[in-house]
Design an enzyme around this catalytic site. Structure first.
Site, mmCIF file in Angstrom:
data_model
loop_
_atom_site.group_PDB
_atom_site.id
_atom_site.type_symbol
_atom_site.label_atom_id
_atom_site.label_comp_id
_atom_site.label_asym_id
_atom_site.label_seq_id
_atom_site.Cartn_x
_atom_site.Cartn_y
_atom_site.Cartn_z
ATOM 1 C CG HIS A 154 -0.795 1.585 -3.326
ATOM 2 N ND1 HIS A 154 -2.040 1.229 -2.944
ATOM 3 C CD2 HIS A 154 -0.502 0.550 -4.190
ATOM 4 C CE1 HIS A 154 -2.596 0.282 -3.244
ATOM 5 N NE2 HIS A 154 -1.396 -0.522 -3.973
ATOM 6 C CG ASP A 208 -2.392 0.635 0.862
ATOM 7 O OD1 ASP A 208 -2.067 1.861 0.652
ATOM 8 O OD2 ASP A 208 -3.395 0.171 1.022
#
Ligand SMILES: *[C@@H]1O[C@H](CO)[C@@H](O)[C@H](O)[C@H]1NC(C)=O
Length: 392
Positions: free
Chosen positions: A240, A217
């Site tokens: 991310h 993430d």
């Protein structure tokens, strides 16, 4: 006899008055087992309680080996006498392989209301893989614990710590003032869910230096209420990217301001430098952000402001006048390669346009050609932009 007693008391008086002797508590001497199988939680708590009660600065030492911390542990600082506690770790703290043991606790290793605490070296291994597998199977599973959470604390240093395979976020800094994280290394697979590297909420004066973060993430995520952040020399990927947000879920929400992110490298990440905000009514804001000297390697969205953030694309809020005010964001010396044709995307909102957005010396390529950009409701300027078409 008489003389001896005098000598002893003189020595003691000298010791208490003049010594700045640092006391060390070795967790193994307090019952911790380095075999990774016997729960060492109580030994760690004993070490903490002694260090905390010490009038002198104290060191907690964790020798090499694996130490099972079988359930969530909290190191509280409210009643501490010690002015400074250093935790020197040569070993690994490991969570149980069965995820239920910590999966419903918010945090596995928590520091609460501490002041002048340094955590140096060591590895935290949360063994998150079985929980990720549970989540992927669609069964009902616990949410998972953040590996290391520092809450309502001040003057924190985290030095050369390694965090592996967290169930959820690896490190959370919540409502802290003056924290420095350096030489931190975070590792989880690119497909592990919600394993954000470092998540900051409502904190001020947080510095993150020389760190390497690979997760499923966000590399670093900056939630509401953060200010005076300095992030420098960080390598992200997979994951991310570095995000400000998500912001604007709440109507009443503190803003994010004065953030510097410099000398970053993104390797194959979903985003590089991102700001993400919900299209909901909110008085949250983003102001005074500098992104400088960033290198992108095959990044899907190297530069993105997404003011219509809605990751599941379900029941997305969409009130034209709502949103989070985003202003004064500078992107300077950002270069490298984009994995998509549109490398710079400013998707702002009519009711609260982004303004003061500056691109300086931005050079991004897509398949060897100048990349494209897209702008909606954004005001600002571009200079020295080469290698791609600026819409600003
Ligand atoms: C902005 O943050 C930096 C630390 O990152 C700090 O040194 C500086 O004083 C802050 N500026 C303002 C105006 O608060």
């Amino acid at each position: 006899m008489f003389t001896k007693r005098i000598t002893t008391s003189v020595v003691l008086v000298l010791f208490f008055q003049y010594s700045s002797a640092i006391v060390t508590y070795n967790v193994v001497n307090l019952g911790a087992k380095a075999d990774g199988r016997l729960d060492s939680k109580n030994a760690f708590l004993k070490a903490w309680n002694s260090a905390c009660a010490s009038a002198n600065p104290a060191i907690i030492y964790v020798p090499t080996g694996r130490y099972l911390i079988a359930s969530a542990i909290t190191f509280g600082g409210q009643a501490c006498k010690s002015k400074a506690i250093t935790i020197n770790i040569d070993g690994t703290l490991v969570a149980p392989s069965s995820y239920n043991a910590i999966g419903n606790a918010q945090v596995w290793i928590k520091f609460y209301r501490v002041n002048h605490v340094t955590i140096s070296g060591g590895t935290l291994d949360a063994q998150g893989a079985p929980l990720w597998a549970c989540k992927a199977s669609g069964k009902s599973c616990p949410q998972g614990a953040t590996t290391l959470g520092i809450y309502h604390s001040q003057n924190i240093v985290i030095n050369r710590l390694r965090s592996l395979n967290s169930q959820m976020f690896h490190i959370m800094i919540y409502a802290c003032n003056n924290a420095r994280l350096q030489g931190v290394s975070i590792v989880a697979p690119g497909l592990s869910p919600n394993t954000d590297g470092i998540h900051l909420i409502s904190s001020t004066g947080v510095t993150i230096l020389n760190s390497k973060i690979a997760t499923g993430d966000d590399c670093i995520s900056i939630g509401p209420g953060n200010s005076n952040l300095w992030i420098e020399t960080v390598v992200c990927g997979p994951g991310h990217g570095i995000s400000i947000g998500s912001l604007g879920w709440q109507l009443q929400e503190p803003g994010v301001q004065n953030v510097t992110v410099k000398s970053t490298t993104f390797m194959g990440t979903q985003n590089g430098l991102r700001i993400k905000t919900w299209a909901r009514h909110s008085n949250g804001f983003v102001n005074n952000v500098v992104f400088q000297h960033s290198s992108m390697v095959n990044v899907q969205n190297p530069i993105i402001i997404d003011a219509n953030y809605c990751p599941n694309k379900q029941n997305c809020p969409n009130d034209l006048l709502s949103g989070v005010k985003i202003s004064n964001v500078v992107y300077e010396d950002i270069h490298g390669t984009s994995a998509k044709q549109v490398a710079v995307k400013f998707d702002c909102r009519k009711g609260k346009p982004c303004n003061g957005i500056k691109l300086k010396d931005v050079n991004l390529k897509y398949m060897g050609r100048p990349a494209a950009s897209s702008c909606s409701y954004v005001g600002g300027s571009a200079s020295g932009v080469v290698g791609f078409m600026s819409c600003l």
